[in-house]
Motif scaffolding. Sequence first.
Motif, PDB file in Angstrom:
ATOM      1  N   LYS A 172       0.880  -1.177   0.000  1.00  0.00           N
ATOM      2  CA  LYS A 172       0.000   0.000   0.000  1.00  0.00           C
ATOM      3  C   LYS A 172       0.905   1.209   0.000  1.00  0.00           C
ATOM      4  O   LYS A 172       1.860   1.288   0.773  1.00  0.00           O
ATOM      5  N   GLY A 173       0.579   2.151  -0.853  1.00  0.00           N
ATOM      6  CA  GLY A 173       1.359   3.375  -0.896  1.00  0.00           C
ATOM      7  C   GLY A 173       0.511   4.552  -1.320  1.00  0.00           C
ATOM      8  O   GLY A 173      -0.402   4.412  -2.133  1.00  0.00           O
ATOM      9  N   VAL A 174       0.801   5.698  -0.726  1.00  0.00           N
ATOM     10  CA  VAL A 174       0.138   6.941  -1.099  1.00  0.00           C
ATOM     11  C   VAL A 174       1.183   8.042  -1.169  1.00  0.00           C
ATOM     12  O   VAL A 174       2.098   8.103  -0.356  1.00  0.00           O
ATOM     13  N   SER A 196      16.290  10.463   7.927  1.00  0.00           N
ATOM     14  CA  SER A 196      16.943  11.661   7.422  1.00  0.00           C
ATOM     15  C   SER A 196      16.232  12.887   7.971  1.00  0.00           C
ATOM     16  O   SER A 196      15.077  13.140   7.635  1.00  0.00           O
ATOM     17  N   LYS A 197      16.934  13.663   8.803  1.00  0.00           N
ATOM     18  CA  LYS A 197      16.361  14.907   9.318  1.00  0.00           C
ATOM     19  C   LYS A 197      16.259  15.946   8.205  1.00  0.00           C
ATOM     20  O   LYS A 197      15.383  16.790   8.220  1.00  0.00           O
ATOM     21  N   ARG A 198      17.164  15.869   7.240  1.00  0.00           N
ATOM     22  CA  ARG A 198      17.203  16.848   6.158  1.00  0.00           C
ATOM     23  C   ARG A 198      15.912  16.868   5.348  1.00  0.00           C
ATOM     24  O   ARG A 198      15.320  17.899   5.119  1.00  0.00           O
ATOM     25  N   ASP A 199      15.465  15.698   4.895  1.00  0.00           N
ATOM     26  CA  ASP A 199      14.251  15.675   4.074  1.00  0.00           C
ATOM     27  C   ASP A 199      13.106  14.885   4.695  1.00  0.00           C
ATOM     28  O   ASP A 199      12.085  14.659   4.053  1.00  0.00           O
ATOM     29  N   GLY A 200      13.267  14.454   5.954  1.00  0.00           N
ATOM     30  CA  GLY A 200      12.182  13.794   6.672  1.00  0.00           C
ATOM     31  C   GLY A 200      11.876  12.380   6.242  1.00  0.00           C
ATOM     32  O   GLY A 200      10.837  11.835   6.601  1.00  0.00           O
ATOM     33  N   GLU A 201      12.771  11.753   5.485  1.00  0.00           N
ATOM     34  CA  GLU A 201      12.530  10.385   5.031  1.00  0.00           C
ATOM     35  C   GLU A 201      12.891   9.378   6.119  1.00  0.00           C
ATOM     36  O   GLU A 201      13.902   9.521   6.799  1.00  0.00           O
ATOM     37  N   ASN A 202      12.044   8.371   6.259  1.00  0.00           N
ATOM     38  CA  ASN A 202      12.264   7.282   7.204  1.00  0.00           C
ATOM     39  C   ASN A 202      12.045   5.960   6.481  1.00  0.00           C
ATOM     40  O   ASN A 202      11.024   5.785   5.814  1.00  0.00           O
ATOM     41  N   VAL A 203      12.996   5.046   6.625  1.00  0.00           N
ATOM     42  CA  VAL A 203      12.870   3.713   6.052  1.00  0.00           C
ATOM     43  C   VAL A 203      13.175   2.712   7.148  1.00  0.00           C
ATOM     44  O   VAL A 203      14.207   2.800   7.822  1.00  0.00           O
ATOM     45  N   GLU A 204      12.264   1.761   7.338  1.00  0.00           N
ATOM     46  CA  GLU A 204      12.470   0.714   8.325  1.00  0.00           C
ATOM     47  C   GLU A 204      12.144  -0.624   7.685  1.00  0.00           C
ATOM     48  O   GLU A 204      11.139  -0.747   6.977  1.00  0.00           O
ATOM     49  N   VAL A 205      13.002  -1.617   7.928  1.00  0.00           N
ATOM     50  CA  VAL A 205      12.789  -2.966   7.414  1.00  0.00           C
ATOM     51  C   VAL A 205      12.760  -3.911   8.614  1.00  0.00           C
ATOM     52  O   VAL A 205      13.645  -3.862   9.473  1.00  0.00           O
ATOM     53  N   VAL A 227       8.242  -3.632   5.334  1.00  0.00           N
ATOM     54  CA  VAL A 227       9.019  -2.432   5.019  1.00  0.00           C
ATOM     55  C   VAL A 227       8.074  -1.251   5.181  1.00  0.00           C
ATOM     56  O   VAL A 227       6.970  -1.250   4.628  1.00  0.00           O
ATOM     57  N   LEU A 228       8.499  -0.258   5.949  1.00  0.00           N
ATOM     58  CA  LEU A 228       7.716   0.951   6.180  1.00  0.00           C
ATOM     59  C   LEU A 228       8.548   2.144   5.746  1.00  0.00           C
ATOM     60  O   LEU A 228       9.645   2.364   6.256  1.00  0.00           O
ATOM     61  N   ILE A 229       8.024   2.898   4.781  1.00  0.00           N
ATOM     62  CA  ILE A 229       8.706   4.075   4.259  1.00  0.00           C
ATOM     63  C   ILE A 229       7.768   5.259   4.422  1.00  0.00           C
ATOM     64  O   ILE A 229       6.589   5.179   4.064  1.00  0.00           O
ATOM     65  N   SER A 230       8.295   6.334   4.996  1.00  0.00           N
ATOM     66  CA  SER A 230       7.466   7.540   5.108  1.00  0.00           C
ATOM     67  C   SER A 230       8.339   8.776   4.973  1.00  0.00           C
ATOM     68  O   SER A 230       9.515   8.773   5.306  1.00  0.00           O
ATOM     69  N   ASP A 231       7.746   9.819   4.430  1.00  0.00           N
ATOM     70  CA  ASP A 231       8.336  11.145   4.396  1.00  0.00           C
ATOM     71  C   ASP A 231       7.158  12.117   4.446  1.00  0.00           C
ATOM     72  O   ASP A 231       6.005  11.677   4.483  1.00  0.00           O
ATOM     73  N   PRO A 232       7.391  13.399   4.483  1.00  0.00           N
ATOM     74  CA  PRO A 232       6.263  14.332   4.640  1.00  0.00           C
ATOM     75  C   PRO A 232       5.180  14.235   3.570  1.00  0.00           C
ATOM     76  O   PRO A 232       4.052  14.675   3.795  1.00  0.00           O
TER      77      PRO A 232
END
Length: 195
Positions: free
Chosen positions: A85-87, A120-129, A144-149
Amino acid sequence: MKPIMLRLISIALFAAVCGAAPAYAQNARLQIDHLDKLFPKAVETVDVRVDGALLLMASKFLRSDKADEAAVKEIVQALKGVYVKGVEFDKEGEYSESDVEAVRQQLSAPGWERIVGVRSKRDGENVEVFLMINNDAVIEGIGVLISDPKQIMVVNVVGPLDPEKINNLRGQFGIPKDFALDFGGAKKTRSRGAN
């Protein structure tokens, strides 16, 4: 989506398509349908639901007389499902932190272990596996959970995965040659000159 994010998703998906064992972990299936409520506001959506029966049917298109296809066929036949699922949104603030926490909470349940965390604090990206590993050291699921703003992406592969078979397929089917799993803990190794 940035190339590193796509590569991590690719690693998770292709690693998942590379294992076989007789166990099935019902609790490796994440509940991610709550993200559907975000679809109307999104500029791009991903919704993949491939259950075991469809995977079994797809495996029939792979040839048993070709070694590489035979290996993938065996792996695909053991899987119980692949769910994504992705948005993605045009602007920030279109989803709440609770949308991400609902997934992260499931991945914090007993049996799941986080093996990769990139923030990443710079662009708010988070990746967790995350891996779900049973007492016999068999991987029963990948999350796998990926999120950014502006986006959320969840990849969930359910089914028994044999790390030895994953490693045997390095360099094929999109799996990087430098990807390896080690049961002292899963890890990704990178050799000199690898991209």
